[in-house]
Write a protein that holds these residues in place. Structure first.
Motif, PDB file in Angstrom:
ATOM      1  N   GLY A  84       0.812  -1.210   0.000  1.00  0.00           N
ATOM      2  CA  GLY A  84       0.000   0.000   0.000  1.00  0.00           C
ATOM      3  C   GLY A  84       0.846   1.260   0.000  1.00  0.00           C
ATOM      4  O   GLY A  84       0.527   2.244  -0.684  1.00  0.00           O
ATOM      5  N   ALA A  93     -11.460  -2.146   3.676  1.00  0.00           N
ATOM      6  CA  ALA A  93     -10.551  -1.020   3.456  1.00  0.00           C
ATOM      7  C   ALA A  93      -9.380  -1.063   4.432  1.00  0.00           C
ATOM      8  O   ALA A  93      -9.512  -1.502   5.568  1.00  0.00           O
ATOM      9  N   VAL A 113      -5.207   0.041  -0.587  1.00  0.00           N
ATOM     10  CA  VAL A 113      -5.508   1.434  -0.904  1.00  0.00           C
ATOM     11  C   VAL A 113      -5.315   1.761  -2.381  1.00  0.00           C
ATOM     12  O   VAL A 113      -5.887   2.742  -2.889  1.00  0.00           O
ATOM     13  N   ASP A 154      -8.539   2.096  -4.171  1.00  0.00           N
ATOM     14  CA  ASP A 154      -9.282   3.272  -3.727  1.00  0.00           C
ATOM     15  C   ASP A 154      -8.711   4.551  -4.329  1.00  0.00           C
ATOM     16  O   ASP A 154      -9.454   5.479  -4.666  1.00  0.00           O
ATOM     17  N   THR A 186      -9.512  10.172  -0.986  1.00  0.00           N
ATOM     18  CA  THR A 186      -9.697   8.828  -0.434  1.00  0.00           C
ATOM     19  C   THR A 186      -9.454   8.914   1.065  1.00  0.00           C
ATOM     20  O   THR A 186      -8.345   9.232   1.498  1.00  0.00           O
ATOM     21  N   VAL A 204      -9.335   6.769   4.111  1.00  0.00           N
ATOM     22  CA  VAL A 204      -9.243   5.549   4.917  1.00  0.00           C
ATOM     23  C   VAL A 204      -8.652   5.995   6.253  1.00  0.00           C
ATOM     24  O   VAL A 204      -7.517   5.680   6.599  1.00  0.00           O
TER      25      VAL A 204
END
Length: 217
Positions: free
Chosen positions: A86, A139, A144, A147, A170, A172
């Motif tokens: 990520g 999530a 990520v 996303d 985004t 998260v």
């Protein structure tokens, strides 16, 4: 604890004082809602680099154990690998934007647990339209990349629809449920996120330059 949004409005320090704070206290500044987007971005890039280094060191240590790893250590290694994946996706978007993509800003980052990441495609301090996209079940930092692509697609769709300028974020910024059953049916995940999401929206308004944006979540 985060400082109050009202304190962020007082970001009237001299350039030298700002640089000193960014160098000595990026962990706190990166989480401070209400600071200008560019300031949070710089602080969180420091945070990302520091935490990435720790994760890489942990990964190397666990890989050296080879076949002697316990099941718990193997699970930890898998989680670290997902987090690093990520992080690499975030770095790719921050430093290697494709043609036609807006600059990206890292507004929040934490690799603990399933991880947190808040990434804006475009500057929400100046964009006429600001959308905050909150992913749901599954999530986390490890996933990520998909996303981030969704936020880029939202910016492109807004451009085609005639938006003068758009920032798509985004978000998260919470611990999301990781499984459909039974996690996704429980209220605790949303209840645990609502104050942080509300504070984040307040911070966007506090850091705003010029007329208010048309904002959606």
């Amino acid at each position: 604890r985060r400082l109050a949004v009202g304190q962020a409005r007082a970001w009237g320090l001299s350039p030298a004082e700002q640089e000193s704070l960014l160098f000595t206290n990026p962990e706190q500044l990166g989480q401070l809602d209400g600071l200008p987007c560019a300031v949070r971005d710089r602080a969180n890039r420091y945070r990302l680099a520091n935490q990435k280094g720790r994760l890489q060191a942990d990964k190397e240590r666990l890989e050296l154990l080879g076949g002697t790893r316990t099941p718990e250590q193997s699970a930890q290694l898998d989680a670290i690998s997902r987090s690093l994946s990520g992080i690499e996706a975030i770095e790719q978007r921050l430093y290697h934007a494709k043609s036609g993509q807006q600059p990206a800003f890292l507004l929040g980052f934490d690799s603990a647990g399933t991880g947190r990441a808040i990434v804006a495609m475009g500057n929400p301090d100046t964009a006429a339209n600001v959308a905050t996209y909150v992913p749901g079940t599954g999530a986390g930092l490890g996933g990520v990349e998909d996303d981030l692509r969704r936020s880029d697609r939202m910016v492109q769709a807004a451009r085609v629809a005639g938006s003068p300028s758009t920032a798509a974020i985004t978000w998260v910024g919470y611990d999301a449920p990781q499984h459909i059953f039974p996690d996704a049916a429980e209220d605790k995940w949303a209840d645990g996120a609502k104050q942080d999401l509300d504070r984040f929206q307040d911070g966007l308004r506090a850091a705003r330059e010029g007329a208010p944006a048309h904002s959606t979540v």
